[in-house]
Design a protein around this motif. Structure first.
Motif, short mmCIF file in Angstrom:
data_model
loop_
_atom_site.label_atom_id
_atom_site.label_comp_id
_atom_site.label_asym_id
_atom_site.label_seq_id
_atom_site.Cartn_x
_atom_site.Cartn_y
_atom_site.Cartn_z
N CYS A 234 0.84 -1.19 0.00
CA CYS A 234 0.00 0.00 0.00
C CYS A 234 0.88 1.25 0.00
O CYS A 234 1.82 1.36 0.79
CB CYS A 234 -0.92 0.02 1.23
N GLU A 235 0.57 2.18 -0.87
CA GLU A 235 1.35 3.42 -0.98
C GLU A 235 0.73 4.51 -0.11
O GLU A 235 -0.50 4.58 0.04
CB GLU A 235 1.37 3.89 -2.44
N LYS A 236 1.58 5.37 0.44
CA LYS A 236 1.09 6.47 1.27
C LYS A 236 0.13 7.34 0.47
O LYS A 236 0.38 7.67 -0.69
CB LYS A 236 2.26 7.31 1.78
N TYR A 237 -0.97 7.71 1.13
CA TYR A 237 -2.01 8.43 0.41
C TYR A 237 -2.83 9.26 1.39
O TYR A 237 -3.27 8.77 2.42
CB TYR A 237 -2.93 7.44 -0.31
N ASN A 238 -3.01 10.54 1.07
CA ASN A 238 -3.88 11.40 1.87
C ASN A 238 -5.27 11.37 1.27
O ASN A 238 -5.48 11.82 0.13
CB ASN A 238 -3.34 12.84 1.87
N ALA A 239 -6.21 10.83 2.00
CA ALA A 239 -7.56 10.66 1.48
C ALA A 239 -8.35 11.96 1.52
O ALA A 239 -8.20 12.77 2.44
CB ALA A 239 -8.30 9.58 2.29
N SER A 240 -9.18 12.12 0.52
CA SER A 240 -10.15 13.22 0.53
C SER A 240 -11.43 12.69 1.15
O SER A 240 -11.61 11.48 1.31
CB SER A 240 -10.42 13.70 -0.90
N GLN A 241 -12.34 13.59 1.48
CA GLN A 241 -13.60 13.14 2.07
C GLN A 241 -14.38 12.27 1.08
O GLN A 241 -15.04 11.30 1.47
CB GLN A 241 -14.45 14.35 2.47
N GLU A 242 -14.24 12.57 -0.20
CA GLU A 242 -14.93 11.78 -1.22
C GLU A 242 -14.43 10.34 -1.24
O GLU A 242 -15.19 9.40 -1.46
CB GLU A 242 -14.72 12.43 -2.59
N ASP A 243 -13.11 10.16 -1.01
CA ASP A 243 -12.53 8.81 -1.01
C ASP A 243 -13.17 7.91 0.04
O ASP A 243 -13.32 6.70 -0.17
CB ASP A 243 -11.02 8.88 -0.72
N VAL A 244 -13.49 8.49 1.19
CA VAL A 244 -13.95 7.68 2.33
C VAL A 244 -15.39 7.97 2.72
O VAL A 244 -15.80 7.67 3.85
CB VAL A 244 -13.01 7.90 3.54
N ASP A 245 -16.17 8.49 1.79
CA ASP A 245 -17.58 8.74 2.08
C ASP A 245 -18.33 7.46 2.41
O ASP A 245 -19.40 7.49 3.02
CB ASP A 245 -18.25 9.44 0.89
N TRP A 246 -17.79 6.32 2.01
CA TRP A 246 -18.43 5.03 2.29
C TRP A 246 -18.39 4.68 3.77
O TRP A 246 -19.21 3.90 4.25
CB TRP A 246 -17.72 3.91 1.51
N PHE A 247 -17.44 5.27 4.51
CA PHE A 247 -17.24 4.88 5.91
C PHE A 247 -18.01 5.83 6.84
O PHE A 247 -17.88 7.05 6.78
CB PHE A 247 -15.75 4.95 6.27
N ASP A 248 -18.81 5.23 7.72
CA ASP A 248 -19.53 5.99 8.74
C ASP A 248 -19.49 5.19 10.02
O ASP A 248 -20.06 4.08 10.09
CB ASP A 248 -20.99 6.23 8.30
N ILE A 249 -18.84 5.71 11.05
CA ILE A 249 -18.66 4.98 12.29
C ILE A 249 -20.00 4.61 12.92
O ILE A 249 -20.10 3.61 13.66
CB ILE A 249 -17.80 5.80 13.28
N LYS A 250 -21.05 5.35 12.62
CA LYS A 250 -22.38 5.06 13.17
C LYS A 250 -22.91 3.71 12.69
O LYS A 250 -23.76 3.12 13.35
CB LYS A 250 -23.36 6.18 12.80
N ASN A 251 -22.43 3.25 11.55
CA ASN A 251 -22.90 1.97 11.02
C ASN A 251 -22.38 0.78 11.81
O ASN A 251 -22.79 -0.36 11.55
CB ASN A 251 -22.46 1.82 9.56
N TYR A 252 -21.49 1.04 12.76
CA TYR A 252 -20.83 -0.06 13.47
C TYR A 252 -21.31 -0.21 14.92
O TYR A 252 -20.71 -0.94 15.69
CB TYR A 252 -19.32 0.13 13.45
#
Length: 339
Positions: free
Chosen positions: A29-47
């Motif tokens: 895995c290469e170092k990467y700064n995520a944008s909000q769009e990249d991780v919109d799938w993740f919501d801690i409330k779903n857990y």
């Protein structure tokens, strides 16, 4: 200034040795700064379900994620997760439906015994990898009652170590062969290399291959076997507090973030992982969130390492086995119980 450089180097060295970092490094895995769009799938409330389901289901969720991370890396079947099932699991995770134990059934007395749910059997392609070969060894008497086999003992295991393709074992529902050297260079292997050495350098010890000389007494055999187990399973059972750290440090959602990173070949900064687990915008700065690398490492990453036990879950499973009835309660209920 020197102190700052020293602290940075210590932090880097510690991270390099962490189980979390090793998993991402193996997957390149290469170092990467995520944008909000990249991780919109993740919501801690779903857990939130993680804390309410009984340990029987939580074990299944954790095991499925360990195997899914391996599938994301190898792009082949692993453990209880076939490539086809992984596609369904991954789709659920990145669409906000992270409850995945419904794809499997588990033994109610021993939740670590997991198989594919009947309703999924017709939907999943399972490759036929041939008949399982049983190896007959030429027994050579030695003065050791129980010893670990090495590569020269089993030709098939050597074939798995030298293959460029993932070798599967039919009896384990098309899981990758434990000796498949996905992360170990072939030139580093000799005929005297033990099979657990290969496994430990790859994804953790899963199977133990032993030669047992039945001419020794039962007491001698048991003593020798216990000695080998003590050497190869140097883990400590988790305490009640450490089990509750699964909830405190959000280990299950962290595992989904690992699967996503492995699949996408991206390694997010730990501060971004912290933000996501805390339900904060991924791009929030440390000055706003109060992120502390040292605390995150000692808390979240250390807990992940202890709970997973190099991907075997043995510390958690052994701890629950010792507490009658704990497979039927949840993290919330365990927290409510008196110490």
């Amino acid at each position: 200034m020197k102190d700052e450089i020293k602290d940075t180097n210590v932090a880097r060295d510690t991270e390099e040795k962490s189980y979390y970092h090793q998993v991402l490094s193996r997957a390149k895995c290469e170092k990467y700064n995520a944008s909000q769009e990249d991780v919109d799938w993740f919501d801690i409330k779903n857990y939130q379900f993680t804390n309410r389901i009984p340990f029987k289901e939580l074990i299944c969720e954790l095991i499925a994620r360990v195997d899914s991370a391996n599938v994301a890396y190898t792009e082949g079947s692993y453990g209880i997760v076939s490539a086809s099932i992984f596609d369904k699991i991954y789709s659920d995770i990145i669409t906000g439906h992270p409850t995945i134990n419904n794809y499997f059934v588990y033994d109610h007395d021993d939740p670590r015994i997991i198989s594919l749910a009947n309703k999924m059997e017709e939907e999943v392609e399972i490759s036929d990898s041939g008949e399982l070969k049983f190896i007959t060894l030429d027994q050579v008497r030695s003065n050791i009652p129980v010893r670990e086999l090495n590569i020269s003992d089993i030709h098939d295991c050597y074939h798995a170590t030298s293959s460029t393709e993932i070798i599967t074992v039919p009896i384990y529902a098309n899981t990758s062969h434990p000796c498949y050297t996905g992360f170990l260079k072939k030139e580093d292997i000799t005929n005297e290399t033990t099979l657990t050495t290969i496994q430990s350098k790859n994804h953790g010890i899963e199977q133990l291959y032993l030669s047992v000389d039945l001419s020794f007494s039962e007491a001698q055999l048991i003593t020798a076997f216990e000695k080998i187990l003590a050497e190869l399973r140097p883990h400590k059972k988790l305490t009640r507090r450490k089990i509750l750290d699964i909830k405190l440090h959000k280990i299950l959602p962290l595992m989904d973030l690992i699967i996503w990173q492995v699949k996408e070949k991206k390694r997010l900064p730990l501060r971004q992982i912290f933000n996501l687990l805390e339900g904060l915008p991924v791009e929030c700065s440390d000055s706003i969130t109060g992120f502390d690398w040292s605390k995150f490492n000692k808390g979240v990453l250390r807990t992940l390492e202890k709970v997973l036990g190099q991907g075997t879950l043995l510390p958690l499973l052994d701890a629950l086995d010792d507490k009658t009835g704990h497979y039927d309660i949840s993290l919330d209920e365990l927290q409510d119980k008196a110490p």
